[in-house]
Design an enzyme around this catalytic site. Sequence first.
Site, PDB file in Angstrom:
ATOM      1  N   MET A 145       0.579 -10.815   0.268  1.00 44.11           N
ATOM      2  CA  MET A 145      -0.231 -11.864   0.901  1.00 44.11           C
ATOM      3  C   MET A 145      -1.542 -12.035   0.126  1.00 44.11           C
ATOM      4  SD  MET A 145       0.554 -11.832   4.930  1.00 44.11           S
ATOM      5  CE  MET A 145      -0.584 -10.557   5.418  1.00 44.11           C
ATOM      6  N   GLY A 146      -1.579 -11.517  -1.097  1.00 51.10           N
ATOM      7  CA  GLY A 146      -2.772 -11.681  -1.927  1.00 51.10           C
ATOM      8  C   GLY A 146      -3.860 -10.671  -1.597  1.00 51.10           C
ATOM      9  N   GLY A 182      -3.074  -0.802  -4.969  1.00 52.13           N
ATOM     10  CA  GLY A 182      -1.799  -0.539  -4.292  1.00 52.13           C
ATOM     11  C   GLY A 182      -0.750  -1.568  -4.697  1.00 52.13           C
ATOM     12  N   HIS A 183      -1.153  -2.849  -4.707  1.00 52.74           N
ATOM     13  CA  HIS A 183      -0.215  -3.896  -5.131  1.00 52.74           C
ATOM     14  C   HIS A 183       0.149  -3.715  -6.616  1.00 52.74           C
ATOM     15  CE1 HIS A 183      -2.433  -6.076  -1.795  1.00 52.74           C
ATOM     16  NE2 HIS A 183      -1.184  -6.265  -1.438  1.00 52.74           N
ATOM     17  N   GLN A 191       3.588 -13.912  11.024  1.00 54.61           N
ATOM     18  CA  GLN A 191       3.436 -12.489  11.319  1.00 54.61           C
ATOM     19  C   GLN A 191       2.076 -12.163  11.951  1.00 54.61           C
ATOM     20  OE1 GLN A 191       4.033 -11.538   7.001  1.00 54.61           O
ATOM     21  NE2 GLN A 191       2.521  -9.943   7.363  1.00 54.61           N
ATOM     22  N   GLU A 229       4.544   2.292   0.899  1.00 51.72           N
ATOM     23  CA  GLU A 229       4.773   3.167   2.065  1.00 51.72           C
ATOM     24  C   GLU A 229       3.625   3.117   3.059  1.00 51.72           C
ATOM     25  OE1 GLU A 229       5.690   7.089   0.583  1.00 51.72           O
ATOM     26  OE2 GLU A 229       7.836   6.607   0.491  1.00 51.72           O
ATOM     27  N   LYS A 230       2.502   2.502   2.699  1.00 48.04           N
ATOM     28  CA  LYS A 230       1.420   2.412   3.690  1.00 48.04           C
ATOM     29  C   LYS A 230       1.929   1.680   4.939  1.00 48.04           C
ATOM     30  CE  LYS A 230      -2.104  -0.435   3.914  1.00 48.04           C
ATOM     31  NZ  LYS A 230      -2.092  -1.003   5.241  1.00 48.04           N
ATOM     32  N   ASP A 231       2.714   0.626   4.696  1.00 53.34           N
ATOM     33  CA  ASP A 231       3.347  -0.095   5.809  1.00 53.34           C
ATOM     34  C   ASP A 231       4.761   0.466   5.966  1.00 53.34           C
ATOM     35  OD1 ASP A 231       1.289  -2.343   6.364  1.00 53.34           O
ATOM     36  OD2 ASP A 231       1.524  -2.325   4.203  1.00 53.34           O
ATOM     37  N   SER A 238      -6.073  -1.066   1.216  1.00 53.16           N
ATOM     38  CA  SER A 238      -5.563  -2.157   2.039  1.00 53.16           C
ATOM     39  C   SER A 238      -6.448  -3.369   1.800  1.00 53.16           C
ATOM     40  CB  SER A 238      -5.650  -1.753   3.520  1.00 53.16           C
ATOM     41  OG  SER A 238      -5.546  -2.903   4.342  1.00 53.16           O
TER      42      SER A 238
HETATM   43  O1  PAF Z   1       2.956  -6.344   3.395  1.00 51.23           O
HETATM   44  C1  PAF Z   1       2.658  -7.538   3.218  1.00 51.23           C
HETATM   45  O2  PAF Z   1       1.784  -7.890   2.427  1.00 51.23           O
HETATM   46  C2  PAF Z   1       3.386  -8.609   4.011  1.00 51.23           C
HETATM   47  O3  PAF Z   1       3.699  -8.167   5.285  1.00 51.23           O
HETATM   48  C3  PAF Z   1       4.633  -9.160   3.293  1.00 51.23           C
HETATM   49  C4  PAF Z   1       5.687  -8.100   3.088  1.00 51.23           C
HETATM   50  C5  PAF Z   1       4.231  -9.752   1.944  1.00 51.23           C
HETATM   51  C6  PAF Z   1       5.255 -10.281   4.136  1.00 51.23           C
HETATM   52  O4  PAF Z   1       4.355 -11.318   4.370  1.00 51.23           O
END
Ligand code: PAF
Length: 279
Positions: free
Chosen positions: A29-30, A35-36, A60, A147-149, A184
């Site tokens: 989601m930018g 982490g990304h 979401q 794995e954070k989520d 995050s």
């Molecule tokens: O973890 C996220 O950034 C979002 O929940 C995802 C998986 C990109 C879905 O919108």
Amino acid sequence: MHICRSKKELEGVLASIAPDSKLGFVPTMGALHEGHLRLVKEAQQRCDAVIASIFVNPTQFGEGEDLARYPRQEEADAALLEAEDVTVLYLPDAGDIYPDGVRADVTPHAMSKVMEGVFRPQFFAGVCTVVKRLFEHVKPDMAFFGEKDFQQLWIIKQMVEEFSLPIGIVAVPTQREVSGLALSSRNQYLTDAERKTARTLYAALKNVVEVVMAEESPPDACCKLAKARLLDVGFEVVDYIEYRREDTLELLDRFQPGGRLFAAAWLGGTRLIDNLAVR
Ligand code: PAF
């Protein structure tokens, strides 16, 4: 790096990639952080071409959540992905993802009703819907999630199985500051003072892990104690601290290998989540 702002553009670029290339996908989601970038690096190692997406998915977010103020920094994000040699950045708009109206239509696994699902009942249906549609657009061989989520990762794995999607889901360990604070995008909301307090979440979880592993007292009692400690140091609300099996997400009432501790807590209007393996 190709930047595709529509499904049509993406289709054109994907058609130009050699057909036997292994495609790795990193949906985001930018507001990208290390982490990304760890997900991207992992995808680079395992795949021939990497596609990243940025889409702040409205389905979401619940009413009153941070959809409107969710950090958006497209230019900076694109520069970071370019520096990682990403092949394609996909920036769909809501019309591409939700051509028939902005609503979630995937029913997630029943374990979507515990932990995050108790406090964010719309969350996993929204995540599963957007991830399934992004998978349909990108058609990756592998997709990478942090794995954070952990619960999100687990629910997505179940969805892939349920729909027999030919996509390998790769779990990537949580990236942390030296202090232990899990990276995050929402950490951007924290003031300096809140950030200091936020760091105690990791310490509290680590402490519970140690006590649970020593089998000095039952996990439930340790979780209650940690919750009290977090409230003491300044967290306003602790939504949950729970000890569950990481393969099924079922609650555990005593130490056993393969357990994981999960937590969510509020600090100055920011909701933080984290989890730690108990091994
Ligand atoms: O973890 C996220 O950034 C979002 O929940 C995802 C998986 C990109 C879905 O919108």
